[in-house]
Design an enzyme around this catalytic site. Structure first.
Site, mmCIF file in Angstrom:
data_model
loop_
_atom_site.group_PDB
_atom_site.id
_atom_site.type_symbol
_atom_site.label_atom_id
_atom_site.label_comp_id
_atom_site.label_asym_id
_atom_site.label_seq_id
_atom_site.Cartn_x
_atom_site.Cartn_y
_atom_site.Cartn_z
ATOM 1 N N SER A 298 1.825 -1.751 13.459
ATOM 2 C CA SER A 298 0.910 -1.748 12.307
ATOM 3 C C SER A 298 0.883 -0.364 11.665
ATOM 4 C CB SER A 298 -0.508 -2.182 12.711
ATOM 5 O OG SER A 298 -1.238 -2.593 11.585
ATOM 6 N N LYS B 56 0.717 -6.886 5.851
ATOM 7 C CA LYS B 56 2.028 -6.305 6.148
ATOM 8 C C LYS B 56 3.102 -7.373 6.290
ATOM 9 C CE LYS B 56 0.497 -1.974 8.370
ATOM 10 N NZ LYS B 56 -0.963 -2.044 8.339
ATOM 11 N N SER C 165 -4.604 -5.779 7.862
ATOM 12 C CA SER C 165 -3.189 -5.456 8.082
ATOM 13 C C SER C 165 -2.269 -6.654 8.161
ATOM 14 C CB SER C 165 -3.035 -4.614 9.354
ATOM 15 O OG SER C 165 -3.338 -3.264 9.104
#
Length: 495
Positions: free
Chosen positions: A313, A107, A104
């Protein structure tokens, strides 16, 4: 100064790293971090800025401080990059240009692309469009002077004929909610408000409600996604139309809907019924071009969505924002278009993307690869002056011990020096545990870092990465010999 010029320093740095001309200083015995006294809780620091007068950290001293934490065997030899945010000087590097699975932390790239590509005032607009039954007289068409306004007929105006089809047309807002009360922070668009608009347009009954999620195309699941992501509640299959990101009820945990557009249409029927509009069938499909708009609700603006995506997230927001970037760049609103759009936006911002290969924009795919230098360069671009819109990349990062995915970490113990000071995006897959962000060291110097451990996340792995970040937070790390100039490499041009 143009964005590309400001990011040029780290682009040059990446080239030097590729050439093997930059390396960390020699290792020395590790220094220890000083945990906070028992019972004393750190405060969350304000969003840090660049202090040119703060003493510079020395590469050799940084290497010495981090040697012990990075050598923890549970981390499996992580790829690492630490740089001075102001000068771009490399303070520690281990495989920084080698594409690696980011989880993640990707991102950060999605956020950077969204903020450099999309209008900051733009909002994702969900619409209700209506096509009356074929037998309806022209004067009763929604939006015409003959339509009623409010729940009671207006003298001299004919009510709309019952029946017809009402489409719920999504534009990619996964924060759209079925909640009828306060919709949380940031304030989300509510189906109940849209249903009230439909009723006030004079519509009291419809033969069918149809959910239209066709603004996004292609498969709803990306290559490299685990089958259990939906049933485990990590994400819903990507559609331009979803309510509460495919959750059964607002804020619910557990499985998501496999058909978010159909679930959204069903939730809209419930909202319409509560507003006094009777509904026949519920289905999904593309809206008729002849249908007229009878209501709309809007998401919070793009920067707010980006901030929420980073802090929580939020995978659904990440995939939607990636598709918004694709649309803005004239690419298909699909996984392929989104990944091409995000990488293209990074390159346009002067951020190196050599070797990057993405399958999604949330980081869920085990097939994603991106170099640590790319994500650290994106963070540095956000930290440098001249492009204030990118500050949202930094403000959205979870704060250690306080917010988002770092809210329950950095408690009492050897990670406590990072509480309130470390701001970082987390990442975890079965092949990687990652952390990328920023920290102000004990001398007030802003440092940026990326840590990518090629091991599956577990409690010990997360704590080991947190020890690295906490050690960096407690590092004044001057060069050997107080007051001597740094022995590290000079700052690259463009910094």
């Amino acid at each position: 100064m143009p964005l590309g010029a400001r990011a040029g320093g780290l682009t040059a740095l990446a080239g030097a790293l590729l050439a093997g001309s930059l390396s960390p200083g020699p290792a020395a015995p590790p220094g220890g971090a000083s945990p906070a006294p028992p019972g004393v809780r750190a405060e969350a620091s304000a969003l840090p800025g660049l202090d040119p007068d703060a003493p510079k950290a020395d590469p050799a001293a940084v290497a010495a401080r981090l040697l012990g934490p990075l050598s923890d065997p549970v981390l499996g030899g992580p790829a690492t990059l630490v740089v001075d945010a102001l000068t771009g000087q490399v303070l520690l590097a281990n495989r920084p240009t080698e594409p690696t699975a980011p989880a993640s932390t990707v991102k950060i790239a999605t956020a950077t692309a969204a903020l450099t590509t999309l209008d900051p005032d733009a909002r994702l607009r969900t619409r209700a469009v209506y096509l009356p039954p074929a037998s309806a007289p022209p004067a009763a068409t929604a939006g015409s002077p003959a339509a009623t306004t409010g729940s009671a007929a207006v003298p001299g105006r004919a009510p709309l004929a019952p029946g017809g089809t009402l489409w719920l047309v999504g534009a990619g807002d996964p924060t759209l909610t079925a909640a009828t009360g306060a919709a949380g922070y940031p304030p989300a668009a509510r189906l109940s408000d849209l249903a009230e608009q439909v009723r006030k347009a004079g519509i009291t009954a419809v033969g069918a409600v149809v959910g239209d999620g066709t603004a996004y195309e292609g498969p709803g699941m990306a290559p490299g996604w685990r089958d259990g992501y939906v049933t485990d509640g990590n994400v819903t299959p990507v559609s331009a139309l979803s309510v509460d990101a495919g959750r059964a009820t607002p804020g619910a945990a557990g499985p998501r809907s496999l058909t978010p557009d159909a679930a959204a249409a069903a939730a809209f029927r419930t909202a319409l019924t509560a507003a006094g509009v009777s509904v026949g069938s519920v289905s999904t499909g593309r809206a008729d071009a002849a249908a007229r708009e009878v209501g709309s609700v809007q998401s919070p603006p793009i920067p707010v969505l980006v901030e929420r995506m980073l802090t929580d997230s939020d995978n659904d927001l990440a995939e939607s924002l990636g598709r918004q970037v694709a649309i803005a760049r004239g690419l298909p609103a699909s996984f392929d278009g989104a990944t091409r759009g995000v990488l293209g936006a990074l390159r346009d911002a002067g951020i190196p993307t050599d070797g990057a290969s993405l399958r999604d924009t949330s980081g869920l795919s085990i097939d994603n690869r991106i170099a640590p230098v790319t994500l650290v360069a994106a963070l540095r671009t956000a930290a440098l002056p001249g492009h204030p819109a990118l500050r949202t990349v930094l403000s959205g990062l979870p704060v250690a011990g306080f917010t988002g995915t770092l809210g329950d970490r950095y408690g009492p113990g050897d990670t406590s020096p990072g509480a309130g000071v470390v701001r970082a995006k987390t990442g975890s897959l079965r092949i990687v545990t990652s952390l990328a962000g920023m920290v102000t060291d004990s001398d007030g110097r802003l440092l940026l870092f990326g840590l990518f451990a090629p091991v599956e996340e577990q409690g010990l792995t997360k704590m080991a990465l947190d020890r690295v970040a906490a050690a960096l937070a407690s590092c004044g790390c001057p060069p050997a010999g107080a007051g001597l100039p740094s022995a590290g490499p000079p700052a690259p041009p463009g910094g």
